[in-house]
Design an enzyme around this catalytic site. Structure first.
Site, mmCIF file in Angstrom:
data_model
loop_
_atom_site.group_PDB
_atom_site.id
_atom_site.type_symbol
_atom_site.label_atom_id
_atom_site.label_comp_id
_atom_site.label_asym_id
_atom_site.label_seq_id
_atom_site.Cartn_x
_atom_site.Cartn_y
_atom_site.Cartn_z
ATOM 1 N N CYS A 144 42.923 14.839 -28.048
ATOM 2 C CA CYS A 144 41.799 14.114 -27.438
ATOM 3 C C CYS A 144 42.274 13.449 -26.152
ATOM 4 O O CYS A 144 43.360 12.884 -26.103
ATOM 5 C CB CYS A 144 41.308 13.071 -28.444
ATOM 6 N N CYS A 156 41.066 6.069 -32.616
ATOM 7 C CA CYS A 156 40.351 6.516 -31.406
ATOM 8 C C CYS A 156 39.033 5.765 -31.239
ATOM 9 O O CYS A 156 38.259 5.608 -32.180
ATOM 10 C CB CYS A 156 40.073 8.012 -31.461
ATOM 11 N N ARG A 209 33.057 7.742 -29.940
ATOM 12 C CA ARG A 209 31.957 7.623 -30.897
ATOM 13 C C ARG A 209 32.337 8.304 -32.223
ATOM 14 O O ARG A 209 32.950 9.377 -32.206
ATOM 15 C CB ARG A 209 30.708 8.283 -30.300
ATOM 16 N N ARG A 263 42.921 20.654 -29.901
ATOM 17 C CA ARG A 263 43.727 20.145 -28.801
ATOM 18 C C ARG A 263 43.644 18.617 -28.790
ATOM 19 O O ARG A 263 42.665 18.045 -29.288
ATOM 20 C CB ARG A 263 43.282 20.743 -27.470
ATOM 21 N N CYS A 295 42.361 13.529 -33.001
ATOM 22 C CA CYS A 295 42.470 12.129 -32.591
ATOM 23 C C CYS A 295 43.397 11.334 -33.493
ATOM 24 O O CYS A 295 43.679 11.732 -34.615
ATOM 25 C CB CYS A 295 41.093 11.467 -32.668
ATOM 26 N N CYS A 344 42.139 9.152 -26.756
ATOM 27 C CA CYS A 344 43.170 8.399 -27.501
ATOM 28 C C CYS A 344 44.563 8.999 -27.310
ATOM 29 O O CYS A 344 45.554 8.411 -27.739
ATOM 30 C CB CYS A 344 42.815 8.312 -28.975
ATOM 31 N N THR A 381 33.922 19.366 -31.308
ATOM 32 C CA THR A 381 34.499 19.141 -29.976
ATOM 33 C C THR A 381 35.826 19.866 -29.805
ATOM 34 O O THR A 381 36.313 20.018 -28.679
ATOM 35 C CB THR A 381 34.738 17.639 -29.725
HETATM 36 ZN ZN LIG Z 1 40.446 10.520 -29.666
#
Ligand SMILES: [Zn+2]
Length: 250
Positions: A77, A50, A53, A75, A46, A80, A42
């Site tokens: 999230c 967080c 999932r 980058r 995080c 969170c 992704t």
């Molecule tokens: Zn996150």
């Protein structure tokens, strides 16, 4: 009896074996600010807590700081929001070096202070005036402290830790210019003023050097007076002389 011969990838194994993974699985808030994890698929990083999932372990990487995660190309999230974390969650530890006692402090962004002094108690109380909510964390800070102590003995080796430089835009320009003076060389305040394209701002450059909170890693000790004399040093002229002699000999 049929057995499941699932192949475990090295990246997956590395994550599963990392004790931080369990904190991520538990979404443990106690670890927020102590490390960050990134997810290759992704492109985000995080906080351990967080609520998104759970990522597949083979896609997960761990980072000591947000600066580290960003440098690796991730980058923050959007769920969170690790970039909005309390920037004042600062931890510190104190060790001993050949230049006296050393206090190393780290925020979520990186090393935010390196202090050199003779008296550890006074060093700690002075530091806590600047960072009243900082927490002494000898165990958690063992690695960065060891890295900084090693670096102080051999500054020319460099310090592979991100820095959290807190200052005005001008101070940051000066500190970045200082970071480009190689070990074993010096520059005058006037030289640095020219390098930040503010040739008349010699006094402001000297003030920015004096305001440096990250000893040795932002090498303000490499700035000397125009006549070559040592000039001042926040952590004592004797330490400045010793650092310069060490770097000249390396
Ligand atoms: Zn996150």
């Amino acid at each position: 009896m049929p057995t499941n011969h699932k192949t475990v990838k090295p990246a997956e194994l590395a994550t599963l074996r990392d004790p931080r993974w369990q904190a991520v699985v538990r979404r443990d808030r106690a670890f927020d600010g102590k490390f960050f994890y990134s997810v290759k698929t992704t492109g985000v990083y995080c906080r351990p807590s967080c609520a998104a999932r759970l990522a597949r372990p083979e896609n997960v990487g761990f980072h000591l700081s947000q600066a580290d995660a960003r440098q690796a190309g991730f980058r923050p999230c959007k769920r969170c929001k690790p970039d909005l974390m309390d920037a004042e969650s600062v931890r510190f530890a104190i060790g001993a070096s050949s230049l006296g006692r050393v206090l190393v402090a780290q925020s979520a962004q990186g090393i935010c202070a390196i202090v050199l002094a003779d008296d550890a108690k006074r060093m700690e109380s002075d530091f806590l005036k600047r960072y009243p909510r900082a927490v002494r964390d000898g165990a958690g800070m063992a690695k960065p402290l060891a890295a900084v102590l090693k670096f102080i003995e051999q500054p020319s080796q460099g310090l592979a830790l991100p820095l959290d430089m807190r200052g005005t835009e001008f101070q940051q320009r000066v500190w970045n210019a200082l970071a480009r003076i190689p070990a074993g060389q010096t520059a005058s305040y006037a030289d640095v003023a020219r390098r930040v394209r503010a040739p008349k701002a010699i006094r402001a450059v000297a003030q920015a050097c004096a305001a440096n909170a990250i000893a040795v890693a932002i090498p303000c000790h490499r700035v000397v007076a125009s006549d070559g004399s040592l000039s001042g040093y926040r952590w004592g002229a004797a330490r400045k002389r010793e650092l310069l002699a060490r770097e000249a000999a390396a």
